[in-house]
Design a protein around this motif. Structure first.
Motif, short mmCIF file in Angstrom:
data_model
loop_
_atom_site.label_atom_id
_atom_site.label_comp_id
_atom_site.label_asym_id
_atom_site.label_seq_id
_atom_site.Cartn_x
_atom_site.Cartn_y
_atom_site.Cartn_z
N GLU A 32 20.01 18.57 15.38
CA GLU A 32 21.00 19.78 15.74
C GLU A 32 20.77 20.13 17.08
N SER A 33 19.34 20.72 17.19
CA SER A 33 19.13 21.19 18.70
C SER A 33 19.39 20.10 19.92
N PHE A 34 19.06 18.96 19.33
CA PHE A 34 19.37 17.70 20.45
C PHE A 34 20.75 17.46 20.42
N SER A 35 21.73 17.79 19.54
CA SER A 35 23.15 17.61 19.83
C SER A 35 23.70 18.77 20.53
N ARG A 36 23.03 20.05 20.52
CA ARG A 36 23.50 20.93 21.30
C ARG A 36 23.14 20.79 22.68
N GLY A 37 22.07 19.82 23.06
CA GLY A 37 21.72 20.03 24.58
C GLY A 37 20.88 19.20 24.71
N HIS A 38 20.45 18.34 25.61
CA HIS A 38 19.39 17.68 26.09
C HIS A 38 19.49 16.95 27.39
N ILE A 39 18.25 16.73 27.67
CA ILE A 39 18.08 15.73 29.02
C ILE A 39 18.88 14.77 29.09
N GLY A 40 19.64 14.22 30.37
CA GLY A 40 20.61 13.36 30.33
C GLY A 40 19.85 11.91 30.10
N GLY A 41 20.19 11.11 29.14
CA GLY A 41 19.62 9.64 29.05
C GLY A 41 18.30 9.71 28.13
N ALA A 42 18.07 11.00 27.53
CA ALA A 42 16.95 11.08 26.61
C ALA A 42 17.24 10.55 25.36
N GLU A 43 16.16 9.93 24.64
CA GLU A 43 16.59 9.57 23.33
C GLU A 43 15.89 10.30 22.25
N PRO A 62 7.02 4.45 32.60
CA PRO A 62 6.88 6.00 32.28
C PRO A 62 7.60 6.50 31.07
N VAL A 63 6.75 7.38 30.19
CA VAL A 63 7.31 8.01 29.14
C VAL A 63 7.35 9.58 29.36
N VAL A 64 8.27 10.25 29.27
CA VAL A 64 8.36 11.59 29.29
C VAL A 64 8.84 12.33 28.24
N ILE A 65 7.95 13.07 27.69
CA ILE A 65 8.40 13.56 26.25
C ILE A 65 8.60 15.20 26.25
N CYS A 66 9.67 15.58 25.59
CA CYS A 66 10.11 16.82 25.66
C CYS A 66 10.29 17.39 24.04
N CYS A 67 9.84 18.72 24.07
CA CYS A 67 10.10 19.20 22.85
C CYS A 67 10.82 20.72 23.11
N TYR A 68 10.66 21.76 22.04
CA TYR A 68 11.21 22.63 22.10
C TYR A 68 10.56 23.59 23.48
N HIS A 69 9.25 23.84 23.43
CA HIS A 69 8.49 24.70 24.27
C HIS A 69 7.42 23.97 25.04
N GLY A 70 7.23 22.71 24.72
CA GLY A 70 6.15 22.01 25.57
C GLY A 70 4.64 22.04 24.57
N TYR A 89 3.79 11.68 30.03
CA TYR A 89 4.05 13.06 30.48
C TYR A 89 4.47 13.98 29.39
N SER A 90 4.07 15.14 29.24
CA SER A 90 4.50 16.22 28.46
C SER A 90 5.15 17.17 29.41
N LEU A 91 6.44 17.44 28.75
CA LEU A 91 7.14 18.62 29.82
C LEU A 91 6.73 20.08 29.37
N ASP A 92 6.14 20.64 30.17
CA ASP A 92 5.74 22.15 30.06
C ASP A 92 7.00 22.89 29.84
N GLY A 93 6.91 23.82 28.94
CA GLY A 93 8.11 24.65 28.68
C GLY A 93 9.22 24.16 27.80
N GLY A 94 9.20 22.49 27.82
CA GLY A 94 10.13 22.02 26.82
C GLY A 94 11.45 22.12 27.32
N TYR A 95 12.60 21.75 26.36
CA TYR A 95 13.98 21.73 26.73
C TYR A 95 14.22 23.00 27.45
N GLU A 96 13.66 23.96 26.84
CA GLU A 96 14.22 25.39 27.26
C GLU A 96 13.90 25.68 28.69
N ALA A 97 12.66 25.12 29.18
CA ALA A 97 12.37 25.33 30.56
C ALA A 97 13.55 24.44 31.62
#
Length: 262
Positions: A32-43, A62-70, A89-97
């Motif tokens: 549900e969170s993914f459907s509301r918004g996500h990085i372009g091209g994310a799986e 390269p693999v970039v991983i995104c969660c809620y807050h990192g 890579y792990s995205l600091d701050g997650g999708y919110e950042a």
């Protein structure tokens, strides 16, 4: 051998890596969170399909991983490195950042919104990627009328983004050979000497495919016909038609004459 470790990165670094065109972007939030918004091209990754990403993805991609807050993304990143991935890579701050750092949205014309929808891009996202891992500018440069390409650029499209083969939008514009689209990208400051993963330039493609109008534009903008691939081949060597070869030879001769006169 020491096992590689993942790296924590901020949004700016993530944009640069994703903009390179090769990265697999994995979102480990709920659907549900993914459907509301996500990085372009994310799986979207789930407990059920996460193993398929490990199995089907080349270990050097390269693999970039995104969660809620990192936070949970770090656990997933560790898992990928344990499976032999070398560039994780792990995205600091997650999708919110990521969402907070996004530029203020620009109102797009109905024609551009329709174009985005037709080619599988998220609404309003001129820097997203579709299932083919290309950006709106890449597709527009090849297919769309100049007015739409100009709007994509004005809306903030990254002219330096590359696809999985390392090609920028200029390469795709040469494929379509819409002269004004090529001119728009050149005026916007795209790198006409950019090389792809095979060390080839847009001029090499244009010359090898007989696209004389594109060759003429690139040469006029300063493209180098003597640049060599790793195999020692130049655009002059690759010319598939006499017209393309003559255009490059004439420009080389003109440049030499100009250099001598100065």
């Amino acid at each position: 051998m020491q096992q590689a470790s993942f790296r924590r990165i901020d949004v700016t670094a993530a944009r640069a890596i994703i903009g390179g065109g090769r990265a697999l972007v994995i979102d480990v939030r709920d659907p549900e969170s993914f459907s509301r918004g996500h990085i372009g091209g994310a799986e979207l990754a789930t407990r059920e399909n996460i193993s398929s990403f490990v199995t089907l993805t080349p270990k050097d991609r390269p693999v970039v991983i995104c969660c809620y807050h990192g936070n949970s993304s770090q656990a997933y990143a560790k898992y990928f490195t344990e499976q032999g991935f070398s560039d994780v890579y792990s995205l600091d701050g997650g999708y919110e950042a990521w969402a907070r750092a996004a530029p203020a949205p620009v109102a797009l014309s109905p024609a551009l919104e329709a174009f985005l929808a037709e080619h599988g891009f998220a609404a309003g996202d001129v820097n997203g990627r579709n299932k083919d891992n290309v950006t709106p500018l890449m597709v527009a440069a090849r297919l769309a009328p100049p007015a739409l390409v100009a709007e994509v650029i004005a809306a903030g499209a990254d002219i330096h983004a590359t696809n999985g083969d390392g090609n920028q939008a200029l390469w795709l514009a040469c494929v379509g050979e819409i002269e004004e689209n090529i001119a728009l990208l050149i005026r916007a400051g795209i790198d006409i000497r950019h090389v792809n993963v095979n060390s080839a330039t847009p001029l090499m493609f244009a010359a090898s495919s007989g696209r004389a109008r594109a060759v003429a534009q690139l040469m006029a903008a300063g493209a180098d016909p003597a640049f060599e691939t790793d195999l020692g081949l130049t655009a002059l060597d690759m010319a598939s038609t006499k017209e393309c070869l003559d255009l490059m030879r004439a420009e080389v001769k003109r440049r030499k004459a100009a250099a001598t006169a100065s």
